[in-house]
Design an enzyme around this catalytic site. Structure first.
Site, short mmCIF file in Angstrom:
data_model
loop_
_atom_site.label_atom_id
_atom_site.label_comp_id
_atom_site.label_asym_id
_atom_site.label_seq_id
_atom_site.Cartn_x
_atom_site.Cartn_y
_atom_site.Cartn_z
N LYS A 101 0.82 -1.22 0.00
CA LYS A 101 0.00 0.00 0.00
C LYS A 101 0.85 1.27 0.00
CE LYS A 101 -4.17 -2.12 1.73
NZ LYS A 101 -3.79 -3.52 2.00
C1 LIG Z 1 -4.47 -4.65 1.32
C2 LIG Z 1 -3.69 -5.92 1.22
C3 LIG Z 1 -4.04 -6.94 0.30
C4 LIG Z 1 -5.28 -6.88 -0.56
O1 LIG Z 1 -5.16 -5.95 -1.61
P1 LIG Z 1 -6.46 -5.44 -2.40
O2 LIG Z 1 -5.97 -4.31 -3.25
O3 LIG Z 1 -7.42 -4.99 -1.34
O4 LIG Z 1 -6.99 -6.58 -3.19
C5 LIG Z 1 -3.21 -8.06 0.21
N1 LIG Z 1 -2.12 -8.18 0.98
C6 LIG Z 1 -1.76 -7.23 1.88
C7 LIG Z 1 -0.54 -7.45 2.72
C8 LIG Z 1 -2.51 -6.07 2.04
O5 LIG Z 1 -2.15 -5.13 2.94
#
Ligand SMILES: *Cc1c(COP(=O)(O)O)cnc(C)c1O
Length: 482
Positions: free
Chosen positions: A113
């Site tokens: 993120k």
């Molecule tokens: C947010 C997250 C996901 C999921 O990603 P999306 O974009 O919501 O599909 C997967 N793995 C981790 C470690 C995350 O923080």
């Protein structure tokens, strides 16, 4: 680029408005009016760029003419400078055979993120300082998103950020990643309640029109198009690196496996494919919360209960970004999207006809991986390669390994978090307790700052107004608030 809502009733907006808009006013999500195209020759011209340069080049396709590439270049350079391995912030590691790992955990909070939020925080500042406006970000977190958003927004001049977490219900590392950030515009609030209580409080604030307009409330979740746009970059980066590394022809097809919750990350891969990146298949990995796996198998999207798993960032039933894919699947017919979404809200289910499902199957496959299979995959990768992966990443790898693809086709599994964020699950699988990177080593000693509040909207409102002080009421009311 101009942006249209998946539900067809909201104003068409330029990029800078979309950055601030969040949800469209008709309840839909903003999508680019068309997919920018990258020809094979364009692709070649991208090959020598650093990650930050590539980000600027690709983001310019979505941000222009509101924001120019030169501005984006400075912004991207600044965003990725602090990442480990800079300028190579998204390394590709071979895992044996045709399998590769795309490591997206080298940012400040160790989850993918960071790659988009570090851009988004700076875009907020850029757009707001041009306009002389401020915003107030309020969000609820059960873990990863809060810390990535706080790191991205700390010390930004034109905004304040309030993150609510359920008191005593996030891990020590996760809490400390938020509460040890010492910046005047960062406000951590522990709510005496659950994550759902936190989310309800955020909703209550957004539903209070007067409060929303005076504080100019904004959101940082992945309904924000700028986050998706910034995530497209690493798919291009991976394909470009694969073709330099192994003397493959640039333009020969690649498959990606993506551990999926809200469908944001894999939607960015889909966007890259629509732009002309040679992606043969997208493999969606889910944990026991397998609504997407069931959809791609049956054509029916049907909501179920949320289970707690070893991969908590994917413990989601409703993948909000799926609406963006649905819009394209229905040839951008917003009336169809409105109908399906209404049905989903009213009955908890909708179905697409066989020919649409078949079309979806040309791009996507989906794989469910329960906790036992997740643990087995972490252990197998450790035994085979010596590499330690987190539970979310393991689900991507499990999806990649189950793929039925031409033998020579490279498969890239997306590594979404550093294993040290989930030490218990990793230790249980491998016997090894992963340690935090050096720069986070004194996380457990730094002083924490947060306020504890009851789960009460009135108290929260008063606290926010108090914290905003002289900035309360300076967010000018604009059409696209939410
Ligand atoms: C947010 C997250 C996901 C999921 O990603 P999306 O974009 O919501 O599909 C997967 N793995 C981790 C470690 C995350 O923080």
């Amino acid at each position: 680029m101009r942006y249209i809502s998946t539900r067809g009733e909201a104003p068409v907006l330029p990029f800078d408005d979309v950055v601030l808009a969040g949800l469209a006013r008709d309840g839909g999500l903003y999508m680019p009016e068309s997919w920018p195209q990258i020809s094979p020759r364009d692709l070649q011209s991208l090959q020598r760029l650093t990650y930050a340069e590539l980000a600027a080049r690709l983001l310019a396709l979505f941000a222009g003419p509101a924001i120019e590439e030169a501005e984006l270049a400075m912004l991207a350079e600044d965003a990725y400078r602090s990442f480990d391995g800079y300028p190579d912030v998204a390394p590709l590691t071979p895992l044996g055979g045709n399998l590769h790992l795309l490591e997206l955990f080298h940012g400040p909070t160790l989850a993918f993120k960071d790659y988009a939020l570090q851009i988004l925080g700076r875009l907020f500042d850029l757009v707001l300082s041009r306009r002389g406006e401020r915003i107030t970000i309020v969000g609820a977190t059960s873990g990863d998103t809060g810390s990535a958003a706080i790191e991205a927004c700390r010390d930004r001049e034109m905004l304040d950020i309030f993150i609510l977490h359920p008191k005593g219900r996030v891990s020590d590392v996760q809490r400390r990643q938020m509460t040890t950030v010492d910046a005047p515009n960062v406000h951590n609030i522990a709510i005496e309640g659950t994550f759902d209580d936190c989310q309800d409080l955020v909703k209550a604030l957004f539903n209070d029109a007067a409060f929303r307009d005076r504080t100019r409330l904004a959101a940082v979740n992945s309904i924000n198009w700028a986050r998706i746009a910034a995530q497209i970059v690493y798919y291009f980066h991976a394909v470009l690196r694969l073709s330099t590394g192994e003397n493959r022809t640039l333009g020969s097809p690649v498959a990606f496996a993506v551990p999926t919750g809200n469908f944001g990350n894999v939607l960015a891969a889909y966007a890259a494919r629509r732009m002309g990146l040679p992606i043969a298949k997208l493999m969606v990995g889910s944990n026991c919360n397998d609504i997407l796996t069931r959809f791609f198998a049956s054509g029916t999207m049907k909501i179920g209960p949320v289970f707690t798993t070893l991969s908590p960032s994917m413990d989601i039933q409703v993948s909000s970004n799926f609406e963006r894919y649905l819009f394209d699947l229905y040839d951008r017919d917003s009336a169809s999207v409105v109908g399906l979404m209404r049905q989903f809200r009213e009955t908890g289910a909708f179905a697409v006809p066989a020919e649409r499902l078949q079309q979806a199957g040309e791009t996507f496959t989906a794989v469910r991986c329960d906790d036992a299979a997740t643990t087995a995959t972490i252990r197998a990768i450790y035994e085979e390669t010596g590499k330690i992966v987190d539970p979310h990443t393991a689900i991507g790898i499990a999806a990649a390994r189950s793929a039925v693809l031409p033998a020579e086709m490279p498969v890239v599994a997306v590594a979404t978090a550093h294993p040290a964020k989930f030490p218990d699950a990793v230790e249980a699988a491998t016997g090894v307790r992963p340690s935090l990177p050096e720069r986070l080593a004194e996380l457990m000693q730094r002083p924490e700052r947060y306020e504890v509040l009851p789960a009460d909207a009135g108290t929260l409102r008063k606290t926010i107004i108090g914290r905003l002080g002289g900035n309360w009421g300076t967010g000018r009311e604009k059409g696209a608030s939410s």
